[in-house]
Design a protein around this motif. Structure first.
Motif, mmCIF file in Angstrom:
data_model
loop_
_atom_site.group_PDB
_atom_site.id
_atom_site.type_symbol
_atom_site.label_atom_id
_atom_site.label_comp_id
_atom_site.label_asym_id
_atom_site.label_seq_id
_atom_site.Cartn_x
_atom_site.Cartn_y
_atom_site.Cartn_z
ATOM 1 N N ILE A 103 0.843 -1.190 0.000
ATOM 2 C CA ILE A 103 0.000 0.000 0.000
ATOM 3 C C ILE A 103 0.882 1.244 0.000
ATOM 4 C CG2 ILE A 103 -1.701 1.308 1.332
ATOM 5 C CD1 ILE A 103 -2.842 -1.266 0.325
ATOM 6 N N SER A 118 0.686 5.322 0.571
ATOM 7 C CA SER A 118 -0.198 6.429 0.953
ATOM 8 C C SER A 118 0.140 7.662 0.131
ATOM 9 C CB SER A 118 -0.106 6.710 2.448
ATOM 10 O OG SER A 118 1.226 6.752 2.861
ATOM 11 N N TYR A 172 -8.403 1.588 -1.057
ATOM 12 C CA TYR A 172 -9.194 0.392 -1.380
ATOM 13 C C TYR A 172 -8.986 -0.010 -2.837
ATOM 14 C CZ TYR A 172 -12.838 2.913 -3.957
ATOM 15 O OH TYR A 172 -13.505 3.643 -4.884
ATOM 16 N N LEU A 209 -2.215 -4.429 7.615
ATOM 17 C CA LEU A 209 -1.840 -3.460 6.582
ATOM 18 C C LEU A 209 -1.838 -2.027 7.113
ATOM 19 C CD1 LEU A 209 -3.925 -4.927 3.630
ATOM 20 C CD2 LEU A 209 -1.440 -4.946 3.811
ATOM 21 N N ARG A 210 -2.265 -1.865 8.362
ATOM 22 C CA ARG A 210 -2.371 -0.543 8.977
ATOM 23 C C ARG A 210 -3.284 0.369 8.171
ATOM 24 N NH1 ARG A 210 1.468 0.785 12.787
ATOM 25 N NH2 ARG A 210 0.137 2.552 13.190
ATOM 26 N N ILE A 211 -4.436 -0.155 7.776
ATOM 27 C CA ILE A 211 -5.426 0.681 7.111
ATOM 28 C C ILE A 211 -6.767 0.463 7.800
ATOM 29 C CG2 ILE A 211 -4.231 0.717 4.886
ATOM 30 C CD1 ILE A 211 -5.984 -1.490 3.933
#
Lengths: 284, 121
Positions: B5, B7, B14, B46-48
């Motif tokens: 992922i 940022s 998503y 995933l730290r989301i």
């Protein structure tokens, strides 16, 4: 089930008022509560916890009215307002010993675990802790009595990046079973970009919007156009800046016509806050 | 399953999740019957946010790439080679539509695009 249900909170001060603050947090999720300094975040949080007398409105926690079941519900709520700043000459263990007696479900193992994780020494006095350590101590207390709802005012401010990251990790592990819910206020929006499920944005005592995070940012567009295009959209912009490359401005997605050809992007939380703050200034 | 992922990307998270997982399914790296991690577990690792993962999983299901069994979780669906081809082409067309708009903004014709594409393909 709703972990937190706030309806039409009103509170007037001579120079500030909360106006019809309404939002809901579903159980098992993390909500970020954002707004500039003085927007009403702490006033709202104190109203939820009945720490100040509201003029009107209703607060329900885990399905029960806060007004009718305050004592019972406070067993289920963990809260922290920045760092512990009372009884500063006492040792941590003395203060903890006093606080733990208020909670039926005090979890000594969890508390010991957080002390270790936060590297807190129980034999130190409150006055000897750094600002960040005071925040960590107050979080350790908030997290150690099996609370189902955590209400934290600026829990990450004053913490270094490593501790902030660690704390966000703790938040995410807490909600993993879908039992615990977290409401935390912050103006460090990067903390929320990833881990928050919902965002409530308060500005000047009013909730501008409370929704799922993606939906929240996608309600807005950040325009990046030529100065000659500004007049076409000027009255619809929430606020704008002009520079030598043209203008940038924030607009409600519903007010923006993509066929106008003005390049647009989805803003991040910080940009939304900044442009709303500029709007206030331009009206003064 | 492998997911990275970013940022810093313009794409919503998503969307990144959806694209990476669907590509792995369509390339056959994730076989039918493979169990995806539970939503809340994936969010934590995933730290989301939980909702972001939920949205990606829903999108995968809408495209027919995964199935959900209540109480058990989500697993990679079974498809015929024709279905796989159709889903793959749908995805590629979506990306091409984005790219085509970019080429059009420079006033390129289809022939010019072909010619340039040949140089790098």
């Amino acid at each position: 089930m709703l972990a937190l249900d706030i309806r039409n909170l009103n509170k007037s001060y001579p120079a500030f008022q909360l106006k019809d603050v309404t939002f809901q947090l579903e159980q098992g999720y993390i909500m970020g509560f954002i707004g500039a300094n003085g927007a009403g975040k702490t006033t709202t949080i104190k109203s939820i916890l009945n720490l100040l007398h509201i003029d009107s409105g209703e607060v329900h926690v885990l399905g029960k009215s806060m007004a009718e079941h305050e004592l019972e519900l406070k067993q289920e709520i963990g809260y922290a307002f920045g760092g512990v700043d009372f009884y500063t000459r006492s040792k941590l263990k003395t203060l903890t010993d006093a606080i733990r007696r208020f909670y039926k479900h005090w979890d000594e193992d969890a508390y010991r675990g957080y002390l270790r994780r936060f590297k807190l020494d129980e034999n130190k006095k409150i006055a000897e802790l750094s600002a960040g350590m005071k925040v960590k101590y107050s979080l350790a207390l908030a997290l150690s009595h099996g609370a189902k709802l955590l209400i934290l005012d600026e829990p990450t401010s004053g913490l270094d990046p490593v501790s902030r990251d660690d704390l966000l990790d703790i938040f995410q592990s807490l909600v993993v079973d879908g039992e615990i819910s977290i409401l935390f206020s912050t103006h460090i929006t990067s903390d929320l970009e990833k881990c928050a499920d919902f965002i409530t944005f308060i500005d000047n005592g009013r909730v501008i919007r409370s929704s799922e995070k993606n939906e929240f940012v996608e309600t807005y567009r950040l325009l990046n156009g030529k100065e000659s295009e500004l007049n076409d959209v000027k009255d619809k912009l929430i606020s704008y800046k002009i520079n030598s490359f043209g203008f940038t401005g924030l607009i409600h997605a519903a007010d923006f016509d993509p066929s106008s050809g003005i390049p647009s992007t989805v803003p991040n939380l910080e940009e939304i806050m900044i442009y709303f703050a500029r709007k206030e200034h331009s009206h003064v | 399953m492998n997911v990275a992922i970013s940022s810093a990307s313009d794409k919503p998270i998503y969307q990144q999740l959806f694209e990476q997982i669907s590509a792995q399914i369509l390339k056959g790296e994730l076989r039918s019957g493979y169990f995806l991690p539970p939503i809340r577990q994936a969010a934590l690792e995933l730290r989301i946010s939980v909702i972001t993962v939920k949205k990606a999983w829903e999108e995968l299901e809408r495209c027919g790439l995964i199935h959900t069994v209540t109480g058990k979780g989500c697993f990679v669906a079974e498809f015929t080679p024709e279905e796989m081809l159709r889903i793959r082409n749908d995805m590629i067309l979506k990306q091409m539509a984005v790219d085509a708009a970019y080429y059009k903004s420079f006033g390129l014709t289809l022939e010019e695009v072909f010619e340039l594409m040949r140089k790098i393909f």
